[in-house]
Structure formats: structure tokens, C-alpha cells
Design an enzyme around this catalytic site. Structure first.
Site, mmCIF file in Angstrom:
data_model
loop_
_atom_site.group_PDB
_atom_site.id
_atom_site.type_symbol
_atom_site.label_atom_id
_atom_site.label_comp_id
_atom_site.label_asym_id
_atom_site.label_seq_id
_atom_site.Cartn_x
_atom_site.Cartn_y
_atom_site.Cartn_z
ATOM 1 N N ASN A 57 0.827 -1.215 0.000
ATOM 2 C CA ASN A 57 0.000 0.000 0.000
ATOM 3 C C ASN A 57 0.852 1.252 0.000
ATOM 4 O OD1 ASN A 57 -2.419 -1.539 0.372
ATOM 5 N ND2 ASN A 57 -2.083 -1.541 2.592
ATOM 6 N N ALA A 58 0.282 2.321 -0.493
ATOM 7 C CA ALA A 58 0.846 3.651 -0.268
ATOM 8 C C ALA A 58 0.260 4.158 1.046
ATOM 9 C CB ALA A 58 0.489 4.587 -1.414
ATOM 10 N N ALA A 88 4.204 -6.097 2.162
ATOM 11 C CA ALA A 88 5.399 -5.357 1.770
ATOM 12 C C ALA A 88 6.273 -5.043 2.979
ATOM 13 C CB ALA A 88 4.991 -4.069 1.058
ATOM 14 N N GLU A 184 -4.566 -9.042 4.088
ATOM 15 C CA GLU A 184 -4.962 -7.868 3.312
ATOM 16 C C GLU A 184 -5.115 -8.205 1.832
ATOM 17 O OE1 GLU A 184 -3.129 -4.273 6.079
ATOM 18 O OE2 GLU A 184 -2.080 -4.819 4.242
ATOM 19 N N GLY A 270 4.986 -8.176 25.251
ATOM 20 C CA GLY A 270 5.917 -9.000 24.508
ATOM 21 C C GLY A 270 5.231 -9.985 23.580
ATOM 22 N N THR A 294 3.237 1.778 13.930
ATOM 23 C CA THR A 294 2.533 1.277 12.743
ATOM 24 C C THR A 294 3.140 -0.010 12.202
ATOM 25 O OG1 THR A 294 1.899 3.522 12.130
ATOM 26 C CG2 THR A 294 1.743 1.836 10.424
ATOM 27 N N ASP A 298 4.589 -6.007 11.892
ATOM 28 C CA ASP A 298 5.123 -6.575 10.657
ATOM 29 C C ASP A 298 6.625 -6.775 10.742
ATOM 30 O OD1 ASP A 298 2.607 -6.610 9.450
ATOM 31 O OD2 ASP A 298 2.834 -4.566 8.700
#
Length: 355
Positions: A57-58, A88, A184, A270, A294, A298
Site C-alpha cells: 500500500n501507499a 510489503a 490484506e 511482549g 505502525t 510486521d
């Protein structure tokens, strides 16, 4: 558990960002980057790659003093656009840590597509299998407050377009060291990939982030590791996950549904890994300053995959990922905040010296 397919010394080198000759697809694809160092070519050639199948995504990030209430209009202090998306981000995290990583995903034909390609390549991700589909790329609108907490809204774009895997794609997946999935992209895509990977004996990892819908029970049967956060684990099982015992109980229910290992991400508490007969726990490594959370989840998932692929134990992989995440939250943005291998190794060394 995975085995090490290359020397540990090689793991510290920059990842190769060019497809192996035996795996390189034919036809129109994004061009891979060139090798940076000749020594990296030799070192990385002995490793089975990590293949991330997922979204890109942007990310349009708004810095706000606080989140708006319903019906309220607020001014943002700034807005930046950078590459993101769970797939990504995880691919970029793994590649930044020096592991050969392919990203199998879809971008649109809009202006954001170049930004997404360039950002992934800059991190060292091999884009030989990235597709371009007609229409817009995925977009995420992200509000971040001064504490680093965020609110995210996603428009799927190319991520939710039709997916068709070529024989070259399938060959890549069958020859992977591990496959990372998220939620997603369409669930049927994840199921197809998981079936292909598990039938070839490849470790398949699903990060549960990205969708509120129930996980397809058939998908669970083809996963080696499933990685939810506490709220995703609660949604998946309908059980409370507010404490250690509750998390372990909920994880046991997920395993009864067919999943193998459960790796629960517990925020400031944790992480916890539950497999039959064993529970492992890893505390967070506190960051000097939390700027933006954010991309932390990931980053953690990508780092865990790298650790396991390098032959680390689960406990060692979790500690490695905790260090990577600690560095990640200290900078703004998802992909721009991802740490390199030297920084993670240095933080781990500092942690060991303090023990």
C-alpha cells in the site's frame, strides 16, 4: 522447525535482490535490482528464500495531536506518503535484515506504483514476481498521535484484484524456505498458497492482521505457524485473552482447529509462542522513545521468519524479533522505520551485556 540453509556469517551480509536463475520467471515483470557486492552473491545462493505473498500500500500518514471524535474535524500537523502494507512491510523487514526475500504481490497503474516498487527495491526485496494490474494501488490512511498509537483505514486497490498464479510463481513457492501470508489480500489466495506450500513441505506462516473476518478453517490446517495479536486471537476463538493463562487456552483452541504453532503478539507484554507441550515467552525490549508503532508487528513477523530460517531456536528468533521491533518503533512510518541487521545485532549484544 526449519534448518539453516546457509552460513550464519552470511546472514549479516546484504540480501541478494536478484532472482536465482533457476527461479527467475519469464515474461513482463518488475525488473530486479542489481547485486551490490559480489560476496553477497555467493553467500546468499545457498539459502532457500523467504517468499512473502501479500499486500503493498501507499501509506498516507497524518500526524495528529489526538484522534477525532465522531463528527469532529481536526487539523493534522503534517502528512507524508510512504510505502507500506503488511505484506510489503514484512518482506522489507526480512530483506533489511539481510535475508534473500521475494515479494509476490500486485500494484496498480497509478502514480503510487513507482513509489512502492522503488521503496521495496531500496530495502533489498526481489520484485521479479511483482505484478502490475489495471487500476489503483492499495492505499492506507493512517493517523498517528504523539504517543505513537495509530488508527488505520485501508482501500485494497490492486491487492483485492483478481490473482492468477503462473507456473513460475508456483515453482518459487514450492522452493521457498518459508512463506509469509497476511490478511490484506483475498482469503482464497492465502488458501491456495498455503495448500501449495504445505504440500511441498514448506513452512507457512500466517499473520492474522488485516481483516476482521473469521479465518477459513481449511486455511488453518495448512499453516505451520499462525501469528495473531491478542485481539485477533480473541476474535478467532471467541475466548478472552487478557492474561497469560487465557492466551495459552485460546491458543490451544486454535491448535485444535488445525493450526500448528501459535505465536501471539501481545503488545507491551511482549510475545508468546505456544506449541504442544511448551510455552515460550519473550518480553519487549524497551525503546528509548516510541514514535510510531505502525510497522512494529510486521517488523516482528518478518524478523521471526528470518531468525527461524537462519536456524535459530524459537526463543532466539523471538528475542531477535523483539530487538528489531524495538528499533522500529523509534522512527516514523512503517517501511522507513525498519532496522538493518547491524543495528539489531548491536542492540542484542547490548542486551546480553546487561544481563
Amino acid at each position: 522447525m526449519l534448518v539453516d540453509h546457509g552460513s550464519r556469517a552470511a546472514a549479516a551480509l546484504p540480501c541478494s535482490v536478484k532472482a536465482w536463475p533457476a527461479l527467475r520467471p519469464q515474461g513482463r515483470r518488475s525488473r530486479p535490482c542489481r547485486y551490490t557486492h559480489a560476496i553477497s552473491i555467493v553467500a546468499q545462493a545457498h539459502k532457500k528464500p523467504l517468499v512473502v505473498v501479500g499486500s503493498v500500500n501507499a501509506d498516507m500518514m497524518l500526524q495528529v495531536d489526538r484522534f477525532p471524535k465522531p463528527g469532529e474535524t481536526l487539523s493534522a500537523k503534517s502528512m507524508t506518503t510512504s510505502a507500506g502494507g503488511k505484506g510489503a512491510n514484512q518482506a522489507a523487514a526480512a530483506a533489511s535484515l539481510g535475508y534473500p526475500t521475494y515479494f509476490l504481490g500486485q500494484v496498480g497503474t497509478d502514480a503510487n506504483a513507482k513509489l512502492l516498487r522503488d521503496s521495496l527495491q531500496k530495502c533489498g526485496v526481489d520484485l521479479s514476481y511483482l505484478r502490475e494490474v489495471e487500476g489503483p494501488s492499495g492505499i492506507a490512511m493512517i493517523m498517528v498521535d504523539p504517543s505513537g498509537e495509530n488508527i488505520i483505514m485501508i482501500v485494497g486497490g490492486a491487492n483485492q484484484s483478481e490473482w492468477n498464479f503462473s507456473e513460475e510463481d508456483r515453482k518459487l513457492l514450492r522452493n521457498a524456505g518459508a512463506i509469509l501470508l497476511q490478511r490484506e489480500i483475498p482469503e482464497e489466495v492465502n488458501l491456495e498458497v498455503a495448500k501449495l506450500g504445505s504440500s511441498a513441505g514448506v513452512t507457512v506462516v500466517l499473520d492474522c492482521g488485516g481483516a476482521d473476518a473469521d479465518v477459513n478453517p481449511e486455511l488453518l490446517k495448512h499453516l505451520t505457524i499462525i501469528s495473531p495479536n491478542e485481539s485477533e486471537l480473541a476474535n478467532l476463538t471467541g475466548m478472552p485473552t487478557e492474561g497469560r493463562d487465557q492466551v495459552v487456552s485460546a491458543a490451544g483452541h486454535v491448535q485444535e482447529m488445525g493450526a500448528g504453532v501459535v505465536l501471539a503478539k501481545l503488545g507491551t507484554q511482549g510475545s508468546m509462542l505456544i506449541q504442544k507441550g511448551e510455552v515460550l515467552q519473550q518480553d519487549v525490549i524497551k525503546a528509548d522513545k516510541v514514535v510510531d508503532t505502525t510497522g512494529a508487528g510486521d517488523c516482528f513477523t518478518g524478523a521471526v521468519a528470518v531468525g527461524i530460517l537462519e536456524g535459530k531456536s524459537y526463543q532466539e528468533a523471538m528475542q531477535f524479533a523483539a530487538a528489531a521491533s524495538s528499533l522500529c518503533v523509534a522512527k516514523p512510518g512503517a517501511m522507513p522505520s525498519l532496522p538493518d541487521r547491524a543495528s539489531v545485532d548491536r542492540l542484542l549484544q547490548q542486551q546480553h551485556q546487561q544481563q
